[in-house]
Every structure is written in structure tokens, then in C-alpha cells.
Design an enzyme around this catalytic site. Structure first.
Site, short mmCIF file in Angstrom:
data_model
loop_
_atom_site.label_atom_id
_atom_site.label_comp_id
_atom_site.label_asym_id
_atom_site.label_seq_id
_atom_site.Cartn_x
_atom_site.Cartn_y
_atom_site.Cartn_z
N ASN A 237 -3.08 13.12 -3.84
CA ASN A 237 -4.24 13.66 -4.49
C ASN A 237 -4.60 14.87 -4.07
O ASN A 237 -5.13 15.79 -4.72
CB ASN A 237 -5.40 12.57 -4.31
CG ASN A 237 -5.06 11.28 -5.33
OD1 ASN A 237 -4.40 11.43 -6.42
ND2 ASN A 237 -5.72 10.23 -4.78
N GLU B 112 -4.90 2.39 -3.86
CA GLU B 112 -3.38 2.33 -3.91
C GLU B 112 -2.79 1.26 -3.43
O GLU B 112 -1.62 1.19 -3.28
CB GLU B 112 -2.93 3.53 -3.17
CG GLU B 112 -3.09 3.76 -1.77
CD GLU B 112 -4.55 4.33 -1.39
OE1 GLU B 112 -4.77 4.73 -0.08
OE2 GLU B 112 -5.41 4.36 -2.25
N HIS C 202 -5.50 14.81 -8.71
CA HIS C 202 -5.60 13.45 -9.20
C HIS C 202 -4.95 13.09 -10.29
O HIS C 202 -4.33 11.72 -10.66
CB HIS C 202 -6.89 13.17 -9.45
CG HIS C 202 -7.90 13.01 -7.98
ND1 HIS C 202 -7.72 12.16 -7.21
CD2 HIS C 202 -8.66 14.06 -7.61
CE1 HIS C 202 -8.86 12.18 -6.31
NE2 HIS C 202 -9.03 13.38 -6.30
N ASP D 217 0.84 -1.34 0.10
CA ASP D 217 -0.14 0.04 0.03
C ASP D 217 0.88 1.26 0.03
O ASP D 217 1.83 1.26 0.66
CB ASP D 217 -0.71 0.13 1.17
CG ASP D 217 -1.96 1.14 1.14
OD1 ASP D 217 -2.94 1.29 0.60
OD2 ASP D 217 -1.44 2.29 2.00
N ASP E 9 -2.59 9.63 -10.54
CA ASP E 9 -2.70 8.53 -11.31
C ASP E 9 -0.98 8.47 -11.76
O ASP E 9 -0.99 7.11 -12.20
CB ASP E 9 -3.49 9.22 -12.44
CG ASP E 9 -4.90 8.91 -12.10
OD1 ASP E 9 -5.18 8.51 -10.90
OD2 ASP E 9 -5.81 9.51 -12.99
#
Length: 350
Positions: free
Chosen positions: A237, A272, A242, A229, A246
Site C-alpha cells: 500500500n 489482510e 491502495h 496473514d 486491493d
């Protein structure tokens, strides 16, 4: 005759594409000997069954497998369950028919053998002339012979044209069938692929783990999981947007894909989180791989973003485990990695 190969091979249009390749054929089949005589430049390996040949094609030990019956070969591929093996072409090799008798009826074979043996040297030509050869009677007008010959040539031409046209249509049908299979495989690939990262999605991870878990129970081979993770990903973010988030997800996916072994399956577990299924891998081996991935992610250059890190949980399947238990152990190990300060690897026993 048709040829089955891995799905990454090009469509086979003729035998010249197979020169220098290793092909397999079932031992004892007529096609095996005829293929060897017709194409001596192609290496042919004899097999005990179609299933053995399909398995060798799947593992890359053979480039292809040849057989004469499309349906039989297709059913054998389906029974093996290999989605990366397909019928990818055909060769212009035909088998001539012969008379055979059952092994439990030797009398019939003896009768046929005696009948053939009793044909004298003149009997064969006489029978041929009676049923096949054309005799000419005197007094036939030349114009009749010429017209008959022209009609024969015309009929032969029509037959040749129709036969060639049928072969073209049959080839187009085979190509359309292969194209349909390609589209079907593409749709299947999209259904199990994460659109953002290009990794496998959760559905594919669960399907693969179910398959590998059953293999582990049957063959007693180790099977381990790596769950990771990204640390503080929400800040990326919230602070950078965002689009940059990404970008981080795709960069991490590239690291996992590039450093995982060929036998491993890498997927996006959700958000994630990522998961790696490691068949034939002990807990210590999986932990060593996780450490390598942890260092690689921390070393990513994602400017203008700050360095990113990830926490890893590693678990392995134990005798008597239910499927969900190893997932829970990996999740608990990941939670402990977060508690220990993140950017580290924790195995289930730690």
C-alpha cells in the site's frame, strides 16, 4: 401441488421441466400415488417424512420434493434450517375429496359401507336423475329453451373466464412471493459478504463456526481453522498505492476460493487476514491444505508487483474447548510463523 428444490434451480412452471429428475414424496400420502399415475416419466422416490425429503434435497440426492400444502412444506423447510431449499414452483394436479372416518370409529365406516351396498342397480340412476339430471317438460316453447341455453352458455363463459383470471392472478402472486424471497436472500447474501473480495465477512465466519462447533460437540467430528496473514502487506500500500493493494487482496481471495474444498468456508477475517473453517478435517489435514495454499500464493504473478507471501497458523478443536480457545491457538500459531521468517505454515503443536 407445490415443488421444493435447492435455490439454484429455475422456477418450475410445468411438469415437463421435471422429466428425468428424481423427486421425493411422503409414503402413504394420496399425492404420491396420484403423482406417479399422472407423471409416469418422472422418477418418484418415496420418503418417510417431509424432513427426510428436505434433507435429501439439501444434500443434492433429490432434485425436488412435492407436497400439496404450501404452508406445511414451508414450515418444514424453516424447521430444518436450510437456507438453500425453497418452494420453487407448482404443478396443475388437484386431489378429489373423499369421506374418511376415524380409526377408532369403525361403526361409522360400517354404516356408510352398508348404506352404499344397499343401493340397488336402479337406485343410483334414480338419485342421479332426481338431483342432477335435467328433465324437459312437453309444451315448452323453443324460444324459451334457446334463451335458457344462451344464458347458461353466458354464465358458463363468465365462470370460466373468472376462474382462468383467478388462476393467472394466483400465479402472479406466487411469482411475486418467490421474487420477494429472492430479493430477501440477496440482501442476506450482501450482509455476510466482503464487498472487495467477494468472500464471506467476519460476521458470517463467526456464525458458521458457531454452527460447526455445535455439530462437532454433538457428533464428535473434527473441526479445524486456518488463519493466514499477508506478509509485509503495508509495504504494498505504501509503495504502490491502495489500488494495487486491493488487487493483491482479490488475487489471494481467488486462490483461497479456488483451492479450498467444497465443505470449507473461506472468509476475510479483517484487513489482510483471511480465515478458513474446515469441518470434518483433522489438524494434519488442515495443515496439508495450508501448505498448498501457501505455495499457491507465493507463486502468484502480480507484476509489476514483487511476489507476495503469507504466513499461516493452523489449529483444531479439542474436547472441552470453549469457542474462543481455538481462535487463540490459531492466532498464536500465526504469530510463531511470523517469527520463523514468514511464508510458512505453523500448526498449534509446533
Amino acid at each position: 401441488m407445490v415443488v421444493a428444490t435447492r435455490d439454484d434451480a429455475l422456477f418450475i412452471e410445468n411438469a415437463h421441466q421435471l422429466v428425468g429428475r428424481r423427486l421425493g414424496a411422503v409414503r402413504g400420502y394420496a399425492v404420491t400415488e396420484l403423482f406417479r399415475q399422472r407423471y409416469p416419466a418422472i422418477e418418484l422416490v418415496e420418503l418417510t417424512s417431509l424432513a427426510e425429503g428436505i434433507d435429501k434435497v439439501h444434500r443434492g440426492e433429490l432434485f425436488g420434493l412435492v407436497d400439496t400444502v404450501v404452508a406445511a412444506l414451508g414450515q418444514a423447510i424453516a424447521r430444518q434450517g436450510y437456507k438453500d431449499v425453497r418452494i420453487s414452483g407448482q404443478l396443475d394436479l388437484q386431489l378429489h375429496l373423499a369421506i374418511g372416518v376415524r380409526k377408532d370409529a369403525p361403526q361409522l365406516r360400517d354404516i356408510l359401507d352398508r348404506a352404499v351396498a344397499e343401493l340397488g342397480p336402479r337406485e343410483g340412476p334414480r338419485l342421479y336423475n332426481k338431483w342432477v339430471a335435467v328433465s324437459y317438460r312437453s309444451g315448452v316453447r323453443p324460444v324459451v329453451v334457446l334463451c335458457t341455453a344462451l344464458v347458461g352458455v353466458l354464465v358458463t363463459g363468465v365462470f370460466v373466464y373468472r376462474n382462468r383470471r383467478l388462476r393467472q392472478l394466483n400465479l402472479q402472486l406466487v411469482q411475486a412471493h418467490f421474487l420477494l424471497e429472492e430479493k430477501s436472500r440477496e440482501l442476506e447474501r450482501l450482509s455476510v459478504t466482503d464487498r472487495l473480495t467477494g468472500l464471506y465477512n467476519r460476521l458470517k465466519i463467526e456464525e458458521t463456526f458457531d454452527y460447526e462447533w455445535r455439530r462437532e460437540k454433538r457428533y464428535q467430528q473434527p473441526l479445524s481453522l486456518i488463519l493466514l496473514d499477508l506478509d509485509h502487506f503495508k509495504r504494498v500500500n505504501d509503495t504502490y498505492g491502495h489500488q494495487q493493494g486491493d488487487r493483491v487482496l482479490c488475487a489471494v481471495a481467488a486462490v483461497l476460493r479456488g483451492r479450498a474444498r467444497e465443505s470449507d468456508l473461506v472468509g476475510r477475517w479483517g484487513g489482510e487476514e483471511y480465515m478458513i473453517i474446515c469441518p470434518g478435517t483433522s489438524l494434519d489435514e488442515a495443515r496439508f491444505l495450508a501448505l498448498s495454499l501457501c505455495r499457491a500464493i507465493a507463486g502468484l504473478d502480480l507484476a509489476p508487483l514483487p511476489p507476495q507471501t503469507a504466513s499461516f497458523g493452523v489449529a483444531t478443536v479439542h474436547p472441552g474447548d470453549e469457542q474462543g480457545e481455538v481462535f487463540r491457538r490459531a492466532d498464536r500459531a500465526l504469530y510463531r510463523a511470523k517469527e520463523h521468517g514468514r511464508n510458512c505454515v505453523v500448526a498449534e503443536y509446533e
